[in-house]
Design a protein around this motif. Structure first.
Motif, short mmCIF file in Angstrom:
data_model
loop_
_atom_site.label_atom_id
_atom_site.label_comp_id
_atom_site.label_asym_id
_atom_site.label_seq_id
_atom_site.Cartn_x
_atom_site.Cartn_y
_atom_site.Cartn_z
N TYR A 64 0.83 -1.20 0.00
CA TYR A 64 0.00 0.00 0.00
C TYR A 64 0.87 1.25 0.00
CZ TYR A 64 -4.09 -2.87 0.84
OH TYR A 64 -5.09 -3.80 0.71
N GLU A 65 0.24 2.38 -0.27
CA GLU A 65 0.93 3.66 -0.29
C GLU A 65 0.07 4.72 0.38
OE1 GLU A 65 -0.15 5.51 -4.60
OE2 GLU A 65 1.22 3.79 -4.62
N SER A 66 0.72 5.78 0.81
CA SER A 66 0.02 6.89 1.43
C SER A 66 0.83 8.16 1.23
CB SER A 66 -0.16 6.62 2.93
OG SER A 66 -0.89 7.68 3.52
N THR A 67 0.17 9.28 1.34
CA THR A 67 0.86 10.56 1.27
C THR A 67 1.37 10.91 2.66
OG1 THR A 67 -0.55 11.30 -0.53
CG2 THR A 67 0.59 13.01 0.71
N VAL A 68 2.61 11.34 2.73
CA VAL A 68 3.26 11.69 3.99
C VAL A 68 3.66 13.16 3.93
CG1 VAL A 68 5.23 11.19 5.47
CG2 VAL A 68 4.12 9.34 4.25
N PHE A 69 3.58 13.83 5.06
CA PHE A 69 3.87 15.25 5.14
C PHE A 69 4.92 15.49 6.23
CE2 PHE A 69 2.83 19.46 6.97
CZ PHE A 69 3.02 20.23 5.84
N ILE A 70 6.03 16.13 5.84
CA ILE A 70 7.04 16.56 6.80
C ILE A 70 6.94 18.07 6.89
CG2 ILE A 70 9.50 16.72 7.35
CD1 ILE A 70 9.93 14.14 5.78
N GLY A 71 6.52 18.56 8.03
CA GLY A 71 6.34 19.99 8.21
C GLY A 71 7.05 20.47 9.46
N ASP A 72 8.32 20.11 9.58
CA ASP A 72 9.06 20.46 10.79
C ASP A 72 9.74 21.82 10.71
OD1 ASP A 72 11.13 19.93 9.05
OD2 ASP A 72 11.97 18.29 10.22
N GLY A 73 9.63 22.50 9.57
CA GLY A 73 10.20 23.83 9.44
C GLY A 73 11.69 23.87 9.19
N SER A 74 12.30 22.72 8.98
CA SER A 74 13.74 22.68 8.74
C SER A 74 14.06 23.19 7.34
CB SER A 74 14.24 21.23 8.87
OG SER A 74 15.60 21.14 8.50
N ASP A 75 15.27 23.69 7.16
CA ASP A 75 15.71 24.11 5.83
C ASP A 75 16.67 23.08 5.24
OD1 ASP A 75 17.83 24.57 7.51
OD2 ASP A 75 18.40 26.47 6.60
N GLN A 76 16.77 21.91 5.86
CA GLN A 76 17.67 20.85 5.41
C GLN A 76 17.02 20.01 4.31
OE1 GLN A 76 20.86 20.53 6.79
NE2 GLN A 76 20.23 22.49 7.64
N CYS A 77 17.84 19.45 3.44
CA CYS A 77 17.34 18.56 2.40
C CYS A 77 17.59 17.08 2.72
CB CYS A 77 17.97 18.88 1.05
SG CYS A 77 17.33 20.39 0.30
N LEU A 78 18.69 16.77 3.40
CA LEU A 78 19.02 15.38 3.69
C LEU A 78 18.38 14.95 5.00
CD1 LEU A 78 22.76 15.13 2.60
CD2 LEU A 78 20.70 14.47 1.33
N TYR A 79 17.57 13.90 4.90
CA TYR A 79 16.84 13.37 6.05
C TYR A 79 17.11 11.90 6.21
CZ TYR A 79 13.89 17.25 7.50
OH TYR A 79 13.45 18.43 8.04
N ASP A 80 17.03 11.44 7.47
CA ASP A 80 17.08 10.02 7.78
C ASP A 80 15.66 9.58 8.13
OD1 ASP A 80 19.83 10.22 7.51
OD2 ASP A 80 20.17 10.44 9.65
N PHE A 81 15.32 8.36 7.70
CA PHE A 81 14.00 7.80 7.95
C PHE A 81 14.14 6.56 8.84
CE2 PHE A 81 12.19 9.15 3.52
CZ PHE A 81 12.19 10.47 3.92
N ARG A 82 13.21 6.42 9.77
CA ARG A 82 13.17 5.22 10.61
C ARG A 82 11.75 4.69 10.61
NH1 ARG A 82 13.81 4.65 17.08
NH2 ARG A 82 13.78 2.39 17.11
N PHE A 83 11.62 3.40 10.32
CA PHE A 83 10.32 2.74 10.27
C PHE A 83 10.30 1.64 11.33
CE2 PHE A 83 11.41 4.23 6.06
CZ PHE A 83 10.27 4.89 5.65
N ILE A 96 18.29 10.77 2.74
CA ILE A 96 17.31 10.87 1.66
C ILE A 96 17.10 12.34 1.35
CG2 ILE A 96 14.94 10.31 0.95
CD1 ILE A 96 16.73 7.85 1.60
N ASP A 97 17.24 12.73 0.09
CA ASP A 97 17.07 14.13 -0.31
C ASP A 97 15.59 14.43 -0.47
OD1 ASP A 97 17.06 16.67 -1.39
OD2 ASP A 97 18.54 16.23 -2.95
N ILE A 98 14.98 14.99 0.57
CA ILE A 98 13.55 15.26 0.52
C ILE A 98 13.22 16.48 -0.33
CG2 ILE A 98 13.13 14.13 2.74
CD1 ILE A 98 12.67 16.99 3.91
N CYS A 99 14.21 17.30 -0.66
CA CYS A 99 13.97 18.47 -1.52
C CYS A 99 13.63 18.04 -2.94
CB CYS A 99 15.18 19.39 -1.52
SG CYS A 99 15.50 20.16 0.09
#
Length: 109
Positions: A64-83, A96-99
């Protein structure tokens, strides 16, 4: 507007360097073979995980898939994800380059 103030406002806008906070929305596709119960993201240079990004949708089953929203106000592009998964394993993806991200597909190795 006063014609005398206009050049000063324009000049101050050129020299202002505001930090551009971002809000990012992307499609998360779960092809991991696990049911995702929690999803955390943080800027790669931050040692703390953010809030659970699956909180509003609950769990995300494999396939399955879903839309995810990151709204933490950071100006960074590289993020780490943990599931975190219902079956036990914790899966992590780094830098992960979220930009540039429109879709992220999680595949367990």
């Amino acid at each position: 507007m006063n014609k005398i103030l206009l050049p000063f406002l324009a000049a101050s806008a050129l020299f202002a360097s505001p930090v551009l906070a971002q809000n990012v929305e992307f499609k998360l596709v779960n092809e991991s073979g696990f049911t995702l119960t929690y999803f955390y993201a943080s800027a790669s240079d931050d040692g703390n995980w953010g809030d659970d990004l699956l909180a509003e949708i609950g769990v995300l089953e494999s396939g399955y898939e879903s839309t995810v929203f990151i709204g933490d106000g950071s100006d960074q592009c590289l993020y780490d994800f943990r599931f975190e998964t219902a079956e036990g394993p914790e899966l992590e993806e780094f830098e992960i380059d979220i930009c540039e991200l429109s879709t992220f597909t999680l595949v367990a190795d």
